[in-house]
Write a protein that holds these residues in place. Structure first.
Motif, PDB file in Angstrom:
ATOM      1  N   PRO A   1       1.996   0.554  -5.287  1.00  0.00           N
ATOM      2  CA  PRO A   1       1.043   1.138  -6.233  1.00  0.00           C
ATOM      3  C   PRO A   1       0.292   2.292  -5.574  1.00  0.00           C
ATOM      4  O   PRO A   1       0.238   2.392  -4.343  1.00  0.00           O
ATOM      5  N   SER A   2      -0.296   3.158  -6.387  1.00  0.00           N
ATOM      6  CA  SER A   2      -1.065   4.279  -5.847  1.00  0.00           C
ATOM      7  C   SER A   2      -2.253   3.764  -5.044  1.00  0.00           C
ATOM      8  O   SER A   2      -2.698   2.622  -5.199  1.00  0.00           O
ATOM      9  N   ALA A   3      -2.778   4.624  -4.190  1.00  0.00           N
ATOM     10  CA  ALA A   3      -3.809   4.205  -3.245  1.00  0.00           C
ATOM     11  C   ALA A   3      -5.095   3.746  -3.923  1.00  0.00           C
ATOM     12  O   ALA A   3      -5.754   2.832  -3.457  1.00  0.00           O
ATOM     13  N   ASP A   4      -5.449   4.373  -5.032  1.00  0.00           N
ATOM     14  CA  ASP A   4      -6.673   3.981  -5.731  1.00  0.00           C
ATOM     15  C   ASP A   4      -6.601   4.417  -7.188  1.00  0.00           C
ATOM     16  O   ASP A   4      -5.689   5.140  -7.592  1.00  0.00           O
ATOM     17  N   ASN A   5      -7.550   3.966  -7.968  1.00  0.00           N
ATOM     18  CA  ASN A   5      -7.557   4.244  -9.405  1.00  0.00           C
ATOM     19  C   ASN A   5      -7.852   5.701  -9.730  1.00  0.00           C
ATOM     20  O   ASN A   5      -7.705   6.121 -10.882  1.00  0.00           O
ATOM     21  N   LEU A   6      -8.287   6.468  -8.733  1.00  0.00           N
ATOM     22  CA  LEU A   6      -8.599   7.874  -8.966  1.00  0.00           C
ATOM     23  C   LEU A   6      -7.387   8.780  -8.774  1.00  0.00           C
ATOM     24  O   LEU A   6      -7.463   9.980  -9.032  1.00  0.00           O
ATOM     25  N   ALA A   7      -6.265   8.218  -8.306  1.00  0.00           N
ATOM     26  CA  ALA A   7      -5.064   9.014  -8.086  1.00  0.00           C
ATOM     27  C   ALA A   7      -4.509   9.522  -9.414  1.00  0.00           C
ATOM     28  O   ALA A   7      -4.729   8.936 -10.470  1.00  0.00           O
ATOM     29  N   ASP A   8      -3.760  10.619  -9.323  1.00  0.00           N
ATOM     30  CA  ASP A   8      -3.154  11.209 -10.520  1.00  0.00           C
ATOM     31  C   ASP A   8      -1.865  10.503 -10.902  1.00  0.00           C
ATOM     32  O   ASP A   8      -1.207  10.916 -11.853  1.00  0.00           O
ATOM     33  N   TYR A   9      -1.481   9.471 -10.175  1.00  0.00           N
ATOM     34  CA  TYR A   9      -0.235   8.763 -10.438  1.00  0.00           C
ATOM     35  C   TYR A   9      -0.468   7.270 -10.257  1.00  0.00           C
ATOM     36  O   TYR A   9      -1.430   6.839  -9.616  1.00  0.00           O
ATOM     37  N   ASP A  10       0.447   6.481 -10.840  1.00  0.00           N
ATOM     38  CA  ASP A  10       0.304   5.025 -10.833  1.00  0.00           C
ATOM     39  C   ASP A  10       1.012   4.351  -9.672  1.00  0.00           C
ATOM     40  O   ASP A  10       0.585   3.298  -9.204  1.00  0.00           O
ATOM     41  N   PHE A  11       2.133   4.928  -9.239  1.00  0.00           N
ATOM     42  CA  PHE A  11       2.872   4.334  -8.120  1.00  0.00           C
ATOM     43  C   PHE A  11       3.622   5.425  -7.363  1.00  0.00           C
ATOM     44  O   PHE A  11       3.823   6.529  -7.869  1.00  0.00           O
ATOM     45  N   VAL A  12       4.024   5.081  -6.147  1.00  0.00           N
ATOM     46  CA  VAL A  12       4.739   6.020  -5.291  1.00  0.00           C
ATOM     47  C   VAL A  12       6.072   5.407  -4.878  1.00  0.00           C
ATOM     48  O   VAL A  12       6.271   4.187  -4.946  1.00  0.00           O
ATOM     49  N   SER A  13       6.967   6.253  -4.400  1.00  0.00           N
ATOM     50  CA  SER A  13       8.242   5.768  -3.880  1.00  0.00           C
ATOM     51  C   SER A  13       8.835   6.785  -2.918  1.00  0.00           C
ATOM     52  O   SER A  13       8.418   7.946  -2.869  1.00  0.00           O
TER      53      SER A  13
ATOM     54  N   THR B   1       0.813  -1.213   0.000  1.00  0.00           N
ATOM     55  CA  THR B   1       0.000   0.000   0.000  1.00  0.00           C
ATOM     56  C   THR B   1       0.849   1.267   0.000  1.00  0.00           C
ATOM     57  O   THR B   1       1.976   1.298   0.516  1.00  0.00           O
ATOM     58  N   GLU B   2       0.263   2.304  -0.550  1.00  0.00           N
ATOM     59  CA  GLU B   2       0.873   3.633  -0.537  1.00  0.00           C
ATOM     60  C   GLU B   2       1.051   4.128   0.892  1.00  0.00           C
ATOM     61  O   GLU B   2       2.044   4.794   1.219  1.00  0.00           O
ATOM     62  N   ALA B   3       0.094   3.819   1.759  1.00  0.00           N
ATOM     63  CA  ALA B   3       0.173   4.253   3.151  1.00  0.00           C
ATOM     64  C   ALA B   3       1.421   3.703   3.836  1.00  0.00           C
ATOM     65  O   ALA B   3       2.061   4.397   4.643  1.00  0.00           O
ATOM     66  N   GLU B   4       1.796   2.468   3.522  1.00  0.00           N
ATOM     67  CA  GLU B   4       3.000   1.878   4.113  1.00  0.00           C
ATOM     68  C   GLU B   4       4.244   2.617   3.648  1.00  0.00           C
ATOM     69  O   GLU B   4       5.163   2.870   4.451  1.00  0.00           O
TER      70      GLU B   4
END
Length: 278
Positions: A188-200, A161-164
């Motif tokens: 991966p991003s938190a949900d399909n409505l996010a403006d991005y696909d993944f975080v880091s 999760t993005e939260a982690e």
């Protein structure tokens, strides 16, 4: 000796976002000791030094580059390459592209993109799974990852999760033990409505600092990994540091240079001045 210096915010939508980099262009290389001293004095993630490789009537768009963190020379830096390209284009408005080369990654073609973006053509540095995860990595992160991969640059800790990713913290003394590798955490991003696909987020206490604000180079690993996971070749990434940064990523295949990752970002200028070295 007086040197022109530019400091800009790379992968930034507005000033004081993204990752700051200093850019210094000279006719010939300064000594390694001097370049390292300047980078330490600047105390930014990286200071990029460039020297023109070809000179034609005073105009040239081929440069060699070297990147220095406050601690050491770095093999590959994406945000300082973006910053350098912006400086080159701003000083040569007739250029639509330039070439920047470094031994670890070869020649990188940089182009003026659309809507203020600059497109950088990097090698694909897809990571591979790690069979035995170092204890320093497992004990150096506050949350256990789902799996771990590695490429030439860093260990890649993948979370569900993005939260982690946003919550995880590092214990620098242990993460330092992984040198020369750094550590990136991603999900991966938190949900399909996010403006991005993944975080880091990117931890590099052994090579530069505790956490890098935006790391273009590691997206040559993250983009192909998440492209495979998500089934798409164009992705938007968000690096969730305090400053934050957006990176557009696209996978391509070049007949001459093989698998490539196009990473695009915006730049916001901050400072242009002169430094004096005695």
């Amino acid at each position: 000796m007086k040197l022109t210096i530019n400091i800009v915010d790379a992968f930034a939508e507005q000033q004081f976002g993204g990752n700051s980099a200093a850019v210094i262009i000279t006719d010939s290389w300064l000594s390694e000791e001097l370049m390292q001293s300047i980078a330490a004095e600047n105390n930014l993630s990286e200071t990029a030094f460039l020297v023109p490789e070809c000179k034609n009537s005073g105009k040239h768009n081929h440069y060699a580059i070297r990147w220095f963190s406050p601690l050491m020379e770095i093999d590959f830096c994406g945000h300082a390459t973006l910053a350098s390209a912006w400086v080159i284009f701003s000083k040569n408005p007739e250029f639509t592209e330039c070439s920047i080369s470094a031994p670890a990654v070869g020649a990188m073609v940089i182009r003026q993109g659309a809507d203020g973006y600059i497109d950088m053509d990097f090698p694909n540095r897809m990571p591979t799974p790690v069979s035995e995860v170092p204890d320093a990595l497992l004990n150096g992160l506050s949350l256990a990852p789902e799996k771990v991969l590695k490429n030439q640059q860093a260990y890649i800790a993948v979370y569900k999760t993005e939260a982690e990713v946003k919550a995880v913290s590092q214990y620098s003394p242990l993460i330092k033990q992984l040198a020369p590798y750094d550590v990136v955490v991603t999900a991966p991003s938190a949900d399909n409505l996010a403006d991005y696909d993944f975080v880091s987020r990117y931890f590099w206490p052994a090579n530069g600092g505790d956490e890098d604000p935006v790391t273009g180079s590691i997206h040559t690993a993250l983009a192909p990994f998440w492209a495979e996971q998500l089934g798409k070749t164009e992705l938007i990434a968000y690096q969730a540091s305090k400053r934050g940064g957006i990176l557009k990523c696209r996978l391509e295949t070049n007949k001459l240079t093989g698998e490539r990752v196009i990473i695009s970002g915006k730049v916001v200028p901050y400072l242009e001045g002169t430094i004096t070295v005695y």
